[in-house]
Write a protein that holds these residues in place. Structure first.
Motif, PDB file in Angstrom:
ATOM      1  N   LEU A  67      -5.477  -3.945   3.846  1.00  0.00           N
ATOM      2  CA  LEU A  67      -5.504  -3.322   2.517  1.00  0.00           C
ATOM      3  C   LEU A  67      -4.595  -2.102   2.477  1.00  0.00           C
ATOM      4  CD1 LEU A  67      -9.312  -3.576   1.632  1.00  0.00           C
ATOM      5  CD2 LEU A  67      -7.435  -4.751   0.487  1.00  0.00           C
ATOM      6  N   GLU A  68      -4.601  -1.325   3.557  1.00  0.00           N
ATOM      7  CA  GLU A  68      -3.726  -0.144   3.617  1.00  0.00           C
ATOM      8  C   GLU A  68      -2.263  -0.552   3.541  1.00  0.00           C
ATOM      9  OE1 GLU A  68      -4.808   1.856   7.197  1.00  0.00           O
ATOM     10  OE2 GLU A  68      -6.771   2.530   6.427  1.00  0.00           O
ATOM     11  N   LYS A  69      -1.904  -1.602   4.271  1.00  0.00           N
ATOM     12  CA  LYS A  69      -0.515  -2.078   4.244  1.00  0.00           C
ATOM     13  C   LYS A  69      -0.126  -2.623   2.874  1.00  0.00           C
ATOM     14  CE  LYS A  69       0.115  -3.155   9.164  1.00  0.00           C
ATOM     15  NZ  LYS A  69       0.440  -4.195  10.165  1.00  0.00           N
ATOM     16  N   MET A  70      -1.056  -3.330   2.237  1.00  0.00           N
ATOM     17  CA  MET A  70      -0.786  -3.885   0.921  1.00  0.00           C
ATOM     18  C   MET A  70      -0.588  -2.782  -0.102  1.00  0.00           C
ATOM     19  SD  MET A  70      -3.514  -7.066   0.921  1.00  0.00           S
ATOM     20  CE  MET A  70      -3.239  -7.490  -0.787  1.00  0.00           C
ATOM     21  N   ASN A  71      -1.436  -1.731  -0.021  1.00  0.00           N
ATOM     22  CA  ASN A  71      -1.309  -0.612  -0.946  1.00  0.00           C
ATOM     23  C   ASN A  71      -0.035   0.184  -0.695  1.00  0.00           C
ATOM     24  OD1 ASN A  71      -3.745  -1.207  -2.239  1.00  0.00           O
ATOM     25  ND2 ASN A  71      -4.926  -0.029  -0.748  1.00  0.00           N
ATOM     26  N   ALA A  72       0.328   0.316   0.582  1.00  0.00           N
ATOM     27  CA  ALA A  72       1.554   1.051   0.919  1.00  0.00           C
ATOM     28  C   ALA A  72       2.798   0.310   0.433  1.00  0.00           C
ATOM     29  CB  ALA A  72       1.629   1.289   2.415  1.00  0.00           C
ATOM     30  N   ALA A  73       2.718  -1.001   0.392  1.00  0.00           N
ATOM     31  CA  ALA A  73       3.876  -1.812   0.013  1.00  0.00           C
ATOM     32  C   ALA A  73       4.226  -1.687  -1.470  1.00  0.00           C
ATOM     33  CB  ALA A  73       3.625  -3.267   0.351  1.00  0.00           C
ATOM     34  N   ILE A  74       3.238  -1.303  -2.313  1.00  0.00           N
ATOM     35  CA  ILE A  74       3.489  -1.224  -3.747  1.00  0.00           C
ATOM     36  C   ILE A  74       3.780   0.208  -4.193  1.00  0.00           C
ATOM     37  CG2 ILE A  74       2.120  -3.259  -4.245  1.00  0.00           C
ATOM     38  CD1 ILE A  74      -0.139  -1.417  -5.145  1.00  0.00           C
ATOM     39  N   LYS A  75       3.738   1.139  -3.282  1.00  0.00           N
ATOM     40  CA  LYS A  75       4.021   2.537  -3.648  1.00  0.00           C
ATOM     41  C   LYS A  75       5.508   2.815  -3.577  1.00  0.00           C
ATOM     42  CE  LYS A  75      -0.471   4.411  -2.271  1.00  0.00           C
ATOM     43  NZ  LYS A  75      -1.190   5.315  -1.356  1.00  0.00           N
TER      44      LYS A  75
END
Length: 293
Positions: free
Chosen positions: A285-293
């Protein structure tokens, strides 16, 4: 008392005998227990008889028992020399059993990884037509699906093990198959297996088969991933595990189903907060959220 001991000593072998699967060394080992008990009882009563009655034919009886024991020992040694692998044991079974014993034929086909095993998988399939045992038929269909997964791969060899085919000298030539045809065959036989039963044990056979299916075509990859999600979802309903949810989330990510993957990972964290997969899900989830920032 002797009768009770003797009868009970045969009980461990009953499931194998009743199941009619195949004559295996396991069944034989179980019967060794029975023979030991039987031998002990015979020896005990013979000793009592010989102590109490000096029978004139006692020497003849001793020689007869000695011959029986030597013959049994020779038979055991002979079998041990002949049955050096599961394949040899099961090939011997297939030759001696009835042609409709598809369980034995299936076990033989699964005992090696040569291309000719498809001959026996097909024989087992034909012999199972009238069988009402859905679990075994499902296992058979999963085995055929697994065969097609490795259709265009080189056959695996166990080190030091020579081929022991029942059909020595027969050339099993396989026609070339496209990725689409291979995937279609795998799907077809997995579906046949699941039509027989969708119990945990069957789904647990289907998942390793389909997860080894790795087509290069993107459309086929998508189809495989979507089916795998369905199987993981079904098995998770039967026996919920964080591992299953984590695999579903990973497949949803691969399909670019971001919202679905987030929902799955969050469900995993809520349902199995103390599992290692909850930790993995948080990282995803952290990686997914970081990818859209």
């Amino acid at each position: 008392v002797a009768t009770v001991f003797l009868t009970s000593s045969f009980l461990p072998a009953l499931p194998i005998a009743i199941g009619g699967v195949a004559w295996t060394p396991f069944a034989e080992r179980y019967l060794y227990l029975s023979l030991c008990v039987w031998g002990g009882i015979v020896a005990y009563f013979f000793r009592r008889f010989s102590d109490e009655n000096k029978h004139p034919n006692q020497m003849v009886a001793n020689i007869s028992i000695g011959i029986l024991l030597v013959t049994s020992a020779f038979g055991t040694i002979s079998r041990q020399m002949d049955w050096q692998s599961n394949e040899k044991i099961l090939s011997d079974t297939v030759q001696k059993t009835s042609a409709d014993n598809y369980r034995a034929i299936l076990n033989y086909a699964l005992s090696h990884s040569r291309k000719d095993r498809i001959l026996y998988l097909r024989k087992a399939e034909a012999a199972s037509t009238n069988s009402k045992d859905k679990q075994w038929k499902a296992k058979l269909y999963m085995a055929i699906a697994g065969y097609y997964v490795w259709y265009d791969q080189k056959p695996m060899r166990l080190p030091g093990k020579a081929p022991e085919s029942l059909d020595e000298g027969i050339d099993v030539s396989l026609p070339p198959m496209s990725e689409k045809e291979i995937v279609s065959e795998v799907f077809t036989y997995i579906d046949k297996g699941l039509n027989q039963s969708e119990r945990f044990e069957v789904l647990n056979l289907a998942i390793p088969v389909i997860t080894k299916l790795e087509p290069k075509d993107e459309k086929l990859q998508k189809e495989v991933a979507e089916r795998t999600i369905i199987y993981y979802s079904k098995i998770h309903k039967l026996r919920p595990k964080g591992f299953y949810l984590y695999r579903i989330g990973g497949l949803e990510e691969r399909l670019n189903h971001r919202e679905a993957a987030e929902t799955t990972y969050k469900s995993l964290i809520d349902s199995f907060p103390d599992s290692e997969y909850a930790v993995f899900a948080k990282k995803r989830l952290e990686k997914m959220n970081a990818a859209i920032k």
